[in-house]
Design a protein around this motif. Structure first.
Motif, PDB file in Angstrom:
ATOM      1  N   ILE A  20       0.839  -1.194   0.000  1.00 39.63           N
ATOM      2  CA  ILE A  20       0.000   0.000   0.000  1.00 39.63           C
ATOM      3  C   ILE A  20       0.879   1.251   0.000  1.00 39.63           C
ATOM      4  O   ILE A  20       1.873   1.321   0.726  1.00 39.63           O
ATOM      5  N   PHE A  21       0.497   2.219  -0.820  1.00 40.18           N
ATOM      6  CA  PHE A  21       1.131   3.541  -0.795  1.00 40.18           C
ATOM      7  C   PHE A  21       0.016   4.552  -0.578  1.00 40.18           C
ATOM      8  O   PHE A  21      -0.801   4.798  -1.474  1.00 40.18           O
ATOM      9  N   ASP A  22      -0.041   5.123   0.616  1.00 45.05           N
ATOM     10  CA  ASP A  22      -1.105   6.060   0.976  1.00 45.05           C
ATOM     11  C   ASP A  22      -0.603   7.488   0.750  1.00 45.05           C
ATOM     12  O   ASP A  22       0.212   8.001   1.509  1.00 45.05           O
ATOM     13  N   ARG A 106       6.654   3.463   5.403  1.00 44.48           N
ATOM     14  CA  ARG A 106       6.369   2.056   5.097  1.00 44.48           C
ATOM     15  C   ARG A 106       5.734   1.358   6.290  1.00 44.48           C
ATOM     16  O   ARG A 106       4.798   0.549   6.143  1.00 44.48           O
ATOM     17  N   CYS A 109       2.150   2.453   6.630  1.00 40.99           N
ATOM     18  CA  CYS A 109       1.330   1.860   5.569  1.00 40.99           C
ATOM     19  C   CYS A 109       0.962   0.414   5.923  1.00 40.99           C
ATOM     20  O   CYS A 109      -0.132  -0.056   5.593  1.00 40.99           O
ATOM     21  N   ILE A 112      -2.135   0.205   8.077  1.00 39.91           N
ATOM     22  CA  ILE A 112      -3.429   0.586   7.505  1.00 39.91           C
ATOM     23  C   ILE A 112      -4.387  -0.595   7.437  1.00 39.91           C
ATOM     24  O   ILE A 112      -5.577  -0.471   7.763  1.00 39.91           O
TER      25      ILE A 112
END
Length: 309
Positions: A20-22, A106, A109, A112
């Protein structure tokens, strides 16, 4: 995280192997945790990447859910959204590396998915017990207000009004606006003969003598009024009957907060959010507190009163 919850709503699960990259979380960290809930438009504007189209927002404002938006409006919006998000992520990656924030990013993420699961699982409340407690609190509040009205001299003081309490404690003018229902019968026109309720508006004032000296620096912007915040009231140098008055005001405020925020507020939130399972699915926020800690909202799950635990 909002997008993951939205996908889950429609039965779309993201595999655990997926990274995931938020972008919102990245922007929050890049801003040194000063920018609460950064928006895609705001982040793109900062980097000169362009802006989203606004056509879909109009549908949402009218209560039209995303699957019901016409494809000729939805698809161009989606395409632009994806292009901007991709461009933004590439720029943010470089910034995170330059600032030495990538390891922290990181790690957050990875959190999350766990936060999503916590929100989706929800919290179970005993709403029957909460209703019983609410009724008990309402009775206690009525008893306290009966004690307080001994100081009112038949003036309709609003015990939720900072200005009224300020005038009563520190001296000044308390202004009350009331409306009295009256029955009005139409004599002519298409409503002739019909009777309906109308309200007569009136204004009354009470000049109050000072009962206790306000704390230095507690004056409000409105001239002649002072703070009635609970922390301020506890510090007042009041004695005897005036101290009892202050303590009663504080107790009523405490019970009202418990009633409106918890015993009445949480069931109302379940109805407002239309949580069909009857559970409370509050939000756990990574992009709010400047200290970097997790925060909670709708409701504040980190600050439930002891009575709710």
């Amino acid at each position: 995280k909002n997008e993951l919850n939205w996908l889950n709503r429609y039965g779309i699960q993201i595999p655990n192997s997926c990274h995931i990259f938020d972008c919102q979380l990245a922007e929050f960290l890049i801003s040194h945790q000063q920018l609460r809930f950064p928006s895609l438009d705001g982040a793109c504007a900062r980097l000169g990447l362009g802006q989203k189209t606004d056509v879909v927002g109009g549908y949402w404002a009218r209560g039209i859910d995303t699957p019901d938006i016409p494809s000729e409006d939805l698809f161009p919006y989606l395409e632009q959204d994806l292009i901007l998000t991709d461009r933004l992520a590439e720029c943010q990656k470089m910034e995170l590396v330059e600032k030495g924030l990538m390891p922290l990013f990181r790690l957050q993420c990875q959190d999350i998915k766990t936060l999503c699961s916590m929100e989706q699982n929800g919290i179970k409340f005993d709403f029957d017990r909460m209703e019983a407690n609410a009724e008990t609190l309402e009775e206690q509040i009525v008893e306290l207000e009966e004690q307080l009205y001994e100081w009112a001299d038949d003036f309709p003081i609003n015990w939720d009004s900072n200005e009224h309490i300020s005038a009563l404690l520190y001296g000044g003018i308390a202004v009350a606006k009331t409306k009295t229902p009256t029955m009005h019968t139409y004599k002519r026109g298409i409503k002739a003969g019909n009777t309906e309720v109308r309200y007569q508006h009136s204004r009354s004032e009470r000049v109050c003598e000072r009962l206790v000296q306000p704390l230095v620096g507690s004056n409000l912007k409105k001239e002649g009024y002072y703070s009635t915040d609970a922390n301020v009231l506890r510090q007042l140098h009041a004695t005897g009957k005036v101290r009892n008055l202050v303590n009663t005001i504080l107790k009523r405020s405490e019970l009202m907060k418990l009633l409106t925020t918890s015993y009445r507020g949480i069931p109302k939130l379940v109805d407002t959010m239309d949580w069909q399972d009857g559970l409370v699915h509050g939000a756990l926020n990574q992009v709010v507190a400047r200290t970097g800690r997790l925060s909670a909202s709708k409701p504040n799950q980190q600050n439930f009163p002891p009575e709710m635990q």
